[in-house]
Scaffold this active site. Structure first.
Site, PDB file in Angstrom:
ATOM      1  N   GLU A 163     -60.704  32.608 -43.633  1.00 58.83           N
ATOM      2  CA  GLU A 163     -60.754  33.136 -42.269  1.00 58.83           C
ATOM      3  C   GLU A 163     -61.701  32.357 -41.343  1.00 58.83           C
ATOM      4  OE1 GLU A 163     -61.596  37.297 -42.673  1.00 58.83           O
ATOM      5  OE2 GLU A 163     -59.830  37.674 -43.916  1.00 58.83           O
ATOM      6  N   GLU A 268     -52.976  38.989 -50.219  1.00 61.41           N
ATOM      7  CA  GLU A 268     -53.498  40.236 -49.634  1.00 61.41           C
ATOM      8  C   GLU A 268     -52.390  41.069 -48.976  1.00 61.41           C
ATOM      9  OE1 GLU A 268     -57.200  39.753 -47.512  1.00 61.41           O
ATOM     10  OE2 GLU A 268     -57.576  37.811 -48.451  1.00 61.41           O
TER      11      GLU A 268
END
Length: 376
Positions: A163, A268
């Site tokens: 991220e 995820e």
């Protein structure tokens, strides 16, 4: 009379035991996710410490029966694995890796460099000021060398950086970026490769269908490759909702990353069944706002469930369609009851985002998928 009652109880126990999926000797070839699709791509799941240690036996049954890959949900994040500069805590990570090995699974490490759940000491000195670039490089190298080196040859691949790219394609202003600039990502990939040359290396992020972030990640991939650094795949976090992302945009992103010369991993993966909400600053709206955030406190209505299942099945079919570029599909948790989506963003919030419900039963779309021919 008592014998009849006991017999009936035994029948009920056997029935429910079968439903939750106790592993059998032929579970690899039965109507399970890994049995049907394991030759297309890895079928993965994020696991927590209770599952790894056998404290959640019903989840363990499902993990063993349906999945051939695991990823650490939390125990390898720096705040937990490296809480102090001169102290590592390998108890939970060691148990996680041993669990994967015991069950013959592909083990994924998550994650080496991430601004969130970052050990508080990592980027500051004793006074709380940012450390120099030289100090941070040294800390990153020691952190990555120690963790990756400990599991060298045992872990298939690592989420090296997590991220780091914003929606407009620019770099997140994390402590790593503020001290080292763009260089922190190539350094992380370099250190990880040096620590275990055979391990696969990934960049992982959410909202990868957003054009700006997609373009930024592709630039990053090209830069790493131009420098001769290893990057095997891009992890597209699949935190989805009932209206986002669109199937078309997600597919375009998958193909764009593949065209950049890397494989695609769906990481995820979960899908909130709750309606999307925007924040409100009006105090008088607080009660109604909280109710709107948590509309299904008792059960998910059939009308919503059917839409959710159809949407999840459509995405899985998309992954199958592109099995030539997808190497892993990993869900972020086993059952609805242990999803991070619960209690977020308000305490008591109840969501239904995973493949198995709170009673450890497979959702309808999973049952449909598991009846498909292995030739699908």
């Amino acid at each position: 009379m008592k014998r009849g009652i006991i017999t009936n109880l035994l029948v009920v126990v056997i029935f429910f035991t079968g439903c939750i999926g106790v592993p059998s000797s032929d579970s690899n070839t039965g109507n399970t996710l890994k049995g049907v699709f394991g030759d297309k791509f890895l079928i993965g799941v994020a696991v927590n410490d209770n599952q790894v240690r056998g404290k959640d036996s019903l989840s363990v049954n499902i993990i063993q029966q349906h999945f051939n890959s695991i990823v650490a949900e939390n125990c390898m994040k720096s705040a937990l694995i490296h809480p102090e500069e001169n102290r590592y805590d390998f108890e939970a990570p060691d148990a996680f890796v041993s669990f994967g090995e015991k069950n013959g699974m592909a083990i994924i490490g998550h994650c080496l460099i991430w601004h969130s759940q970052l050990a508080p000491w990592f980027c500051v000195d004793d006074k709380g000021d940012k450390v120099s670039p030289e100090v941070l490089k040294k800390r990153m190298k020691e952190h990555i060398y120690t963790i990756v080196g400990r599991y060298k040859g045992r872990i298939k691949g690592w989420d090296v950086v997590n991220e780091a790219i914003l929606e407009d394609g620019s770099y997140r202003k994390s402590p790593f970026y503020e001290i080292l600039g763009e260089e922190f990502i190539p350094l992380a990939f370099q250190y990880a490769h040096e620590a275990d040359p055979d391990a696969e290396l990934y960049y992982n992020d959410y909202g990868m269908d957003i054009p700006g972030r997609q373009e930024g990640v592709i630039r990053l991939v090209n830069q790493l490759k131009a420098r001769g650094l290893r990057i095997d795949a891009v992890g597209m976090q699949g935190h989805m909702g009932m209206t986002y992302p669109t199937l078309e945009n997600f597919e375009k992103s998958m193909l764009a990353f593949s065209s950049a010369g890397v494989k695609v991993m769906i990481t995820e993966w979960d899908m909130s069944a709750l309606p999307s909400q925007s924040q409100t600053a009006n105090i008088s709206d607080t009660v109604s706002y909280r109710k709107s955030l948590n509309p299904y406190q008792d059960i998910l209505p059939d009308s919503v469930s059917s839409v959710w299942n159809a949407r999840m099945k459509s995405f899985f079919e998309l992954f199958l369609k592109h099995k030539d570029i997808v190497t892993r599909v990993t869900v972020w948790g086993v059952s609805d009851g242990n999803s991070w989506k619960n209690n977020f963003p308000i305490r008591g919030r109840k969501d239904y985002p995973l493949l198995f419900d709170r009673n450890y039963q497979a959702k309808p779309f999973v049952k449909e998928l598991c009846t498909l021919s292995s030739d699908k």
